[in-house]
Enzyme design. Structure first.
Site, PDB file in Angstrom:
ATOM      1  N   ILE A 181     -31.715  28.562  29.212  1.00 62.94           N
ATOM      2  CA  ILE A 181     -31.318  29.305  27.741  1.00 62.94           C
ATOM      3  C   ILE A 181     -31.902  28.610  26.586  1.00 62.94           C
ATOM      4  O   ILE A 181     -32.350  29.353  25.593  1.00 62.94           O
ATOM      5  CB  ILE A 181     -29.804  28.731  27.460  1.00 62.94           C
ATOM      6  CG1 ILE A 181     -29.219  29.262  28.608  1.00 62.94           C
ATOM      7  CG2 ILE A 181     -29.147  28.831  26.113  1.00 62.94           C
ATOM      8  CD1 ILE A 181     -27.468  28.675  28.559  1.00 62.94           C
ATOM      9  N   GLU A 182     -32.498  27.212  26.667  1.00 61.65           N
ATOM     10  CA  GLU A 182     -33.061  26.840  25.607  1.00 61.65           C
ATOM     11  C   GLU A 182     -34.518  27.110  25.431  1.00 61.65           C
ATOM     12  O   GLU A 182     -35.024  26.765  24.143  1.00 61.65           O
ATOM     13  CB  GLU A 182     -32.959  25.139  25.773  1.00 61.65           C
ATOM     14  CG  GLU A 182     -31.672  24.509  26.289  1.00 61.65           C
ATOM     15  CD  GLU A 182     -31.243  24.910  27.455  1.00 61.65           C
ATOM     16  OE1 GLU A 182     -32.156  24.756  28.513  1.00 61.65           O
ATOM     17  OE2 GLU A 182     -30.076  25.111  27.917  1.00 61.65           O
ATOM     18  N   TRP A 235     -20.971  29.339  32.184  1.00 60.45           N
ATOM     19  CA  TRP A 235     -20.059  28.676  30.886  1.00 60.45           C
ATOM     20  C   TRP A 235     -18.823  28.425  31.709  1.00 60.45           C
ATOM     21  O   TRP A 235     -18.296  29.242  32.345  1.00 60.45           O
ATOM     22  CB  TRP A 235     -19.933  29.573  29.699  1.00 60.45           C
ATOM     23  CG  TRP A 235     -18.679  29.405  28.905  1.00 60.45           C
ATOM     24  CD1 TRP A 235     -18.739  28.158  28.263  1.00 60.45           C
ATOM     25  CD2 TRP A 235     -17.739  29.976  28.565  1.00 60.45           C
ATOM     26  NE1 TRP A 235     -17.761  28.192  27.333  1.00 60.45           N
ATOM     27  CE2 TRP A 235     -17.069  29.331  27.587  1.00 60.45           C
ATOM     28  CE3 TRP A 235     -17.175  31.317  29.115  1.00 60.45           C
ATOM     29  CZ2 TRP A 235     -15.581  29.837  26.694  1.00 60.45           C
ATOM     30  CZ3 TRP A 235     -16.159  31.895  28.398  1.00 60.45           C
ATOM     31  CH2 TRP A 235     -15.391  30.967  27.342  1.00 60.45           C
ATOM     32  N   GLY A 236     -18.338  27.270  31.680  1.00 59.96           N
ATOM     33  CA  GLY A 236     -17.015  26.698  32.230  1.00 59.96           C
ATOM     34  C   GLY A 236     -17.070  26.728  33.770  1.00 59.96           C
ATOM     35  O   GLY A 236     -16.106  26.480  34.369  1.00 59.96           O
ATOM     36  N   CYS A 237     -18.229  26.683  34.472  1.00 59.20           N
ATOM     37  CA  CYS A 237     -18.239  26.400  35.762  1.00 59.20           C
ATOM     38  C   CYS A 237     -18.606  24.920  36.009  1.00 59.20           C
ATOM     39  O   CYS A 237     -18.320  24.298  35.270  1.00 59.20           O
ATOM     40  CB  CYS A 237     -19.443  27.343  36.447  1.00 59.20           C
ATOM     41  SG  CYS A 237     -19.121  29.102  36.050  1.00 59.20           S
ATOM     42  N   ALA A 264     -17.846  21.577  36.780  1.00 53.18           N
ATOM     43  CA  ALA A 264     -17.067  20.601  36.939  1.00 53.18           C
ATOM     44  C   ALA A 264     -15.670  21.177  36.237  1.00 53.18           C
ATOM     45  O   ALA A 264     -14.360  20.540  36.730  1.00 53.18           O
ATOM     46  CB  ALA A 264     -17.199  19.265  35.906  1.00 53.18           C
ATOM     47  N   GLN A 316     -24.678  19.460  30.221  1.00 53.37           N
ATOM     48  CA  GLN A 316     -25.559  20.282  29.692  1.00 53.37           C
ATOM     49  C   GLN A 316     -24.909  19.855  28.038  1.00 53.37           C
ATOM     50  O   GLN A 316     -26.281  19.706  27.182  1.00 53.37           O
ATOM     51  CB  GLN A 316     -25.225  21.702  29.619  1.00 53.37           C
ATOM     52  CG  GLN A 316     -25.894  22.824  28.753  1.00 53.37           C
ATOM     53  CD  GLN A 316     -25.070  23.584  27.817  1.00 53.37           C
ATOM     54  OE1 GLN A 316     -24.324  23.336  27.407  1.00 53.37           O
ATOM     55  NE2 GLN A 316     -25.753  24.820  27.498  1.00 53.37           N
ATOM     56  N   GLU A 317     -24.078  19.753  27.598  1.00 55.68           N
ATOM     57  CA  GLU A 317     -23.647  19.490  26.198  1.00 55.68           C
ATOM     58  C   GLU A 317     -24.051  18.115  25.687  1.00 55.68           C
ATOM     59  O   GLU A 317     -24.520  17.773  24.689  1.00 55.68           O
ATOM     60  CB  GLU A 317     -22.028  19.590  25.861  1.00 55.68           C
ATOM     61  CG  GLU A 317     -21.546  19.386  24.342  1.00 55.68           C
ATOM     62  CD  GLU A 317     -20.290  19.811  24.035  1.00 55.68           C
ATOM     63  OE1 GLU A 317     -19.981  20.075  23.045  1.00 55.68           O
ATOM     64  OE2 GLU A 317     -19.568  19.318  25.049  1.00 55.68           O
ATOM     65  N   GLU A 318     -23.768  17.424  26.482  1.00 53.40           N
ATOM     66  CA  GLU A 318     -24.395  15.676  26.121  1.00 53.40           C
ATOM     67  C   GLU A 318     -25.786  15.660  26.115  1.00 53.40           C
ATOM     68  O   GLU A 318     -26.536  14.971  25.162  1.00 53.40           O
ATOM     69  CB  GLU A 318     -23.749  14.924  27.301  1.00 53.40           C
ATOM     70  CG  GLU A 318     -22.367  14.489  27.144  1.00 53.40           C
ATOM     71  CD  GLU A 318     -21.376  15.499  28.030  1.00 53.40           C
ATOM     72  OE1 GLU A 318     -20.374  15.379  27.861  1.00 53.40           O
ATOM     73  OE2 GLU A 318     -22.016  16.337  28.595  1.00 53.40           O
ATOM     74  N   ASP A 362     -23.731  26.810  24.008  1.00 55.19           N
ATOM     75  CA  ASP A 362     -23.461  25.273  24.289  1.00 55.19           C
ATOM     76  C   ASP A 362     -21.886  25.254  25.182  1.00 55.19           C
ATOM     77  O   ASP A 362     -21.129  25.574  24.479  1.00 55.19           O
ATOM     78  CB  ASP A 362     -23.249  24.233  23.253  1.00 55.19           C
ATOM     79  CG  ASP A 362     -22.858  22.950  23.481  1.00 55.19           C
ATOM     80  OD1 ASP A 362     -22.721  22.565  24.622  1.00 55.19           O
ATOM     81  OD2 ASP A 362     -22.259  22.628  22.453  1.00 55.19           O
TER      82      ASP A 362
END
Length: 583
Positions: free
Chosen positions: A368-369, A524-526, A528, A396-398, A379
């Site tokens: 993505i980046e 997204w949302g996969c 954990a 990813q977010e951290e 994000d």
């Protein structure tokens, strides 16, 4: 291929004569779940009229009842299928270059201005006429809807002597201690204990509770080439002391249910983060449910400095590099943080939506980046912005926040996201790939300062990043990050309930709506959060269709998912399936 009307509904209740086949589809979608959980899901499906038809039922092989065979298809067979599709033109996906990107599709900006829904912290006249980044004058206010600033005259603390106790202005204590630290010599500046004692002087309640062992260990163990803390720590202290000069009016909180934007200069952000580094923000040190800021993420760096781990070492390397850069050369741009709220009146009636599927580029290569540069980059956020960036989290977010530390300041004023809300950051820069496995994360308006490799326990700070992105009329780097939080499913079968599907549709729609570039996203949302990658991909595809924006989907080396999404999209496009017909 003969049309099968029942297969055109992705989430409609399964028919009685297809129930066994639906169970097989579920087993394919959730191969990691235990048999007992499959039985629970069957019971759930039979009891609920809202149970879904599973995404894999949309594949042509599933129409023939061969789901089990599809599950065991070898990688070689999958490759032959993709080759066959390419040869006979059966893929409806587009190339990445067919999608709209910044700056080509950038919205036309007027002069920088503030309003009731846009708080600006630089003097707009000086900026618009001379390009100067001067602090906007304002009032020192101590109210519940504003950030309570360390430098406020209303911030007081109680000091005790042998004979009596008295109240003093807390910033006076902070200034005295940080001023002393800013003048430390190179011989003793790395004495973390003196820094720790300074922090306890204006946070006396937490003496004996907070630990700084991670910071102390870090200073001792980093490579000699990076051990510039004898010079850096005084510079961070001096930067923190500039707060009354750099931020001259109260910062509003981005509260639940209230759409609002905040535009800060990069210098102002660095000053606010320097204060977070020295833990100066009042009323932000407790997570008790009855605390004033219990519904906000932490901002002071106390949790980052305690409980040493290898993860903390790499996080601190990224943070220290950021401060080294901004104290050496002042950054020169602006960053905008926007809380977006989807009102009830704006929520689509999904079952009646007539929009057809948008452009889709799906790839197992790239990220993505990097390959998504110029697109609206998603994000995979926590509802608590930044997730565990100041703790032990490293997904990813951290990583995004560590490579772009200006994002951390959003934790100062962003209340936990509700189901109908998202956060968009404009003006942040992107980091380069420093090697084959290195990735970068970016947000429009904020700046990328570092490169990295790995993920989780294998994460490593990989050196500085130098970015050459263009800036818009407001001097924001031309990149946008969209933070949307997915639901966390304890049991995988829960996500197929239409109530849950609709929540995810509305969340994605909230972030995707509006004008601008097409969207770069992925799983997204996969991971954990236990989301089904195919289901989440189709949900995002439908939300993108509603706002008529294309989608670039990065599967992160998952060739099977790429194959499946290519087939799903092709079937949706060739049959002319609308969003409403898919539900």
């Amino acid at each position: 291929m003969e049309s099968n009307k029942s297969s055109r509904f992705l989430f409609s209740p399964p028919e009685m004569d297809r129930r066994n086949n639906s169970d097989q589809m579920k087993a394919v979608l959730q191969p990691e779940e235990k048999k007992e959980e499959h039985e629970q899901e069957r019971e759930h499906k039979e009891d609920s009229s809202e149970a879904s038809r599973y995404v894999r039922s949309f594949l042509p092989s599933d129409r023939e009842g061969s789901c089990a065979a599809a599950e065991t298809c070898s990688a070689a067979e999958g490759g032959e299928l993709m080759k066959s599709q390419k040869e006979d033109g059966s893929s409806s996906c587009c190339s990445l270059s067919d999608l709209k990107t910044l700056p080509k599709c950038q919205n036309k900006l007027g002069s920088l201005s503030f309003s009731g829904t846009h708080a600006v912290f630089v003097d707009v006249n000086s900026f618009n006429h001379r390009g100067e980044l001067k602090a906007q004058h304002g009032q020192d206010m101590w109210l519940s809807h504003l950030v309570k600033m360390p430098s406020s005259h209303s911030s007081v603390m109680t000091t005790k002597s042998m004979l009596m106790s008295s109240q003093v202005n807390r910033w006076e204590v902070i200034s005295k201690k940080l001023n002393a630290l800013s003048k430390k010599t190179t011989a003793n500046v790395c004495d973390v204990e003196s820094r720790q004692e300074a922090i306890f002087k204006y946070n006396p309640k937490y003496k004996g509770q907070w630990s700084f062992d991670a910071l102390a260990t870090f200073v001792k163990c980093v490579p000699q080439t990076e051990n510039y803390f004898s010079i850096l720590f005084p510079k961070i202290a001096a930067l923190a002391l500039k707060l009354p000069e750099y931020v001259k009016k109260a910062i509003p909180l981005l509260q639940r249910g209230q759409p609002l934007s905040i535009t800060l200069s990069q210098v102002q952000i660095s000053c606010l983060l320097a204060n977070a580094f020295f833990c100066t923000f009042p009323h932000r040190n407790t997570t008790n449910n009855n605390a004033e800021y219990s519904n906000y993420p932490s901002i002071n760096f106390t949790s980052l400095f305690g409980k040493w781990t290898e993860r903390k070492k790499e996080k601190l390397r990224a943070i220290m590099h950021y401060f080294n850069v901004v104290t050496e050369n002042k950054p020169r741009g602006l960053v905008t943080f926007e809380r977006r709220v989807l009102r009830d009146t704006d929520i689509p009636n999904w079952r009646s939506c007539k929009e057809k599927m948008p452009k889709l580029h799906v790839t197992s290569e790239g990220s993505i980046e990097t390959e998504g540069t110029g697109l609206l980059q998603v994000d995979f956020a926590s509802s608590w912005i930044g997730g565990g960036v100041l703790g032990s989290g490293l997904v990813q977010e951290e990583i995004l926040f560590l490579m772009n530390p200006e994002l951390i300041v959003s934790r100062l004023f962003t209340e936990k996201l509700a189901d109908n809300e998202c956060l968009i950051v404009t003006g942040r820069s992107l980091m380069n790939l420093c090697g084959r496995r290195y990735r970068c994360f970016s947000v429009s308006g904020s700046q990328q300062f570092s490169c990295y490799s790995g993920f989780g326990d294998t994460f490593e700070w990989a050196g500085p990043h130098y970015d050459n992105l263009q800036r818009d009329k407001w001097q924001r780097l031309q990149r946008q990050i969209l933070a949307i939080d997915a639901l966390h499913f304890r049991h995988g079968h829960e996500q197929y309930n239409m109530i849950k599907v609709t929540r995810e549709l509305n969340k994605a729609y909230c972030g995707f709506k509006g004008h601008g570039p097409d969207i770069a996203t992925g799983k997204w949302g996969c991971g954990a959060f236990n989301g089904d990658p195919q289901l989440k991909a189709v949900i995002q595809l439908m939300a993108a269709a509603m706002v008529r924006r294309g989608l670039a989907f990065f599967t992160f080396q998952d060739d099977k998912l790429k194959q499946d999404l290519t087939q799903i999209h092709h079937l949706l496009v060739t049959e002319g399936t609308t969003v409403g017909e898919s539900l």
